[in-house]
Design an enzyme around this catalytic site. Structure first.
Site, PDB file in Angstrom:
ATOM      1  N   CYS A  80       0.811  -1.217   0.000  1.00  0.00           N
ATOM      2  CA  CYS A  80       0.000   0.000   0.000  1.00  0.00           C
ATOM      3  C   CYS A  80       0.850   1.275   0.000  1.00  0.00           C
ATOM      4  O   CYS A  80       1.441   1.594  -1.023  1.00  0.00           O
ATOM      5  CB  CYS A  80      -1.004  -0.063   1.155  1.00  0.00           C
ATOM      6  SG  CYS A  80      -2.408   1.031   0.922  1.00  0.00           S
ATOM      7  N   ARG A 138     -12.418   6.680  -1.009  1.00  0.00           N
ATOM      8  CA  ARG A 138     -11.515   5.684  -0.425  1.00  0.00           C
ATOM      9  C   ARG A 138     -11.929   4.281  -0.864  1.00  0.00           C
ATOM     10  O   ARG A 138     -13.126   3.957  -0.868  1.00  0.00           O
ATOM     11  CB  ARG A 138     -11.550   5.815   1.102  1.00  0.00           C
ATOM     12  CG  ARG A 138     -10.665   4.853   1.852  1.00  0.00           C
ATOM     13  CD  ARG A 138     -10.507   5.268   3.302  1.00  0.00           C
ATOM     14  NE  ARG A 138      -9.659   6.436   3.434  1.00  0.00           N
ATOM     15  CZ  ARG A 138      -8.328   6.395   3.494  1.00  0.00           C
ATOM     16  NH1 ARG A 138      -7.695   5.253   3.459  1.00  0.00           N
ATOM     17  NH2 ARG A 138      -7.639   7.500   3.602  1.00  0.00           N
ATOM     18  N   HIS A 178      -3.401  -5.669   2.289  1.00  0.00           N
ATOM     19  CA  HIS A 178      -3.038  -5.890   3.682  1.00  0.00           C
ATOM     20  C   HIS A 178      -3.551  -7.281   4.060  1.00  0.00           C
ATOM     21  O   HIS A 178      -4.079  -8.006   3.218  1.00  0.00           O
ATOM     22  CB  HIS A 178      -3.709  -4.848   4.585  1.00  0.00           C
ATOM     23  CG  HIS A 178      -3.333  -3.431   4.261  1.00  0.00           C
ATOM     24  ND1 HIS A 178      -2.159  -2.852   4.690  1.00  0.00           N
ATOM     25  CD2 HIS A 178      -3.978  -2.473   3.556  1.00  0.00           C
ATOM     26  CE1 HIS A 178      -2.116  -1.600   4.268  1.00  0.00           C
ATOM     27  NE2 HIS A 178      -3.199  -1.336   3.582  1.00  0.00           N
TER      28      HIS A 178
HETATM   29  N1  GLN Z   1      -1.981   6.805   2.578  1.00  0.00           N
HETATM   30  C1  GLN Z   1      -2.126   5.940   1.440  1.00  0.00           C
HETATM   31  C2  GLN Z   1      -3.506   6.011   0.775  1.00  0.00           C
HETATM   32  O1  GLN Z   1      -4.469   6.358   1.423  1.00  0.00           O
HETATM   33  C3  GLN Z   1      -1.800   4.511   1.825  1.00  0.00           C
HETATM   34  C4  GLN Z   1      -2.784   3.928   2.791  1.00  0.00           C
HETATM   35  C5  GLN Z   1      -2.342   2.596   3.327  1.00  0.00           C
HETATM   36  O2  GLN Z   1      -1.173   2.265   3.314  1.00  0.00           O
HETATM   37  N2  GLN Z   1      -3.278   1.842   3.841  1.00  0.00           N
HETATM   38  O3  GLN Z   1      -3.629   5.725  -0.382  1.00  0.00           O
END
Ligand code: GLN
Length: 250
Positions: A92, A125, A207
């Site tokens: 990520c 998101r 993840h």
């Molecule tokens: N901050 C990054 C995003 O929102 C990565 C998020 C994460 O590693 N879960 O895309």
């Protein structure tokens, strides 16, 4: 090789969703094969050793990932290790930081350039389960099993010609290149990409921790770290992992 040295890189800033578990999984799967395996934790501000056998980086919040990118660039150790062919797993924010650039904290930040990838920011998101079919690109050519993970990101990543997706998305969003297309530089290029493979780097939005959910990917990295083919690793029978995969992929 009888000793395996695993780098857990910047878990203090890149370690959301139990991503440090990826190093634990590598260590445990090595130990179950009779190897001596150790995790070397490198925190923000510390030098990154170049001689480790495999490196893992997790995800992180926007501000934290800017700190990580600045430290990794200034230190240079991870870049030298990757260029020397050491396997690197990046999750990520880790993926974004290893790319050419990413957007965080309202600005465009330079990445390490180990992956031909550019990350912009979406208004929406991406959260939830993600499943994909391996593309078998580069060092992941031996992968045959579906990939499963959990994603939570605002970043939308478009790969350039130097990188290949790790998987083709079956469920979920992945690199986010088919959502909010008007915000992306080239939305048609890779409609269903998940993650990236380039040289010795494997990067993903999954993840989970991803290696707990995907033992074949864990063993692939282990085999790379040991300099042997995946087929040479003795299989491990861990029924709870099979149950987890059946539940998540079902
Ligand atoms: N901050 C990054 C995003 O929102 C990565 C998020 C994460 O590693 N879960 O895309």
């Amino acid at each position: 090789m009888t000793e395996l040295h695993i780098g857990l890189i910047l878990p203090d800033v890149l370690g959301t969703y139990g991503d440090d578990g990826n190093a634990l999984v590598l260590r445990q799967r090595a130990r179950m094969r009779g190897l001596t395996a150790e995790i070397h934790t490198v925190r923000l501000g510390e030098a990154i050793p170049t001689g480790l056998d495999v490196y893992t980086l997790g995800g992180g919040e926007d501000t934290a990932q800017i700190l990580a990118a600045e430290h990794l660039a200034a230190d240079g150790g991870l870049t030298r290790a990757a260029e020397a062919g050491r396997p690197v797993l990046a999750i990520c924010a880790g993926l974004q930081v290893l790319g050419e650039s990413f957007r965080a904290g309202g600005r465009v930040v330079d990445g390490l350039g180990l992956i031909d990838a550019t990350t912009t920011s979406l208004g929406k998101r991406a959260i939830g389960e993600v499943a994909s079919t391996p593309t078998k690109a580069g060092l992941t050519s031996a992968l045959t099993e579906p990939l499963t993970g959990f994603e939570n990101h605002m970043g939308a990543t478009v790969l350039g010609p130097g990188a290949t997706p790790l998987g083709v998305v079956d469920r979920g969003v992945g690199n986010c290149d088919r959502h909010g297309a008007e915000e992306l530089p080239d939305a048609s290029a890779q409609i269903t990409a998940e993650g990236a493979v380039q040289g010795s780097v494997v990067a993903t939005y999954m993840h989970g921790p991803v290696l707990a959910r995907n033992p074949q990917l864990a063993d692939l990295l282990l085999a790379q770290a040991m300099g042997i083919p995946l087929a040479d690793l003795e299989p491990l029978d861990i029924p709870v992992v099979d149950r987890l995969r059946a539940e998540r992929l079902g």
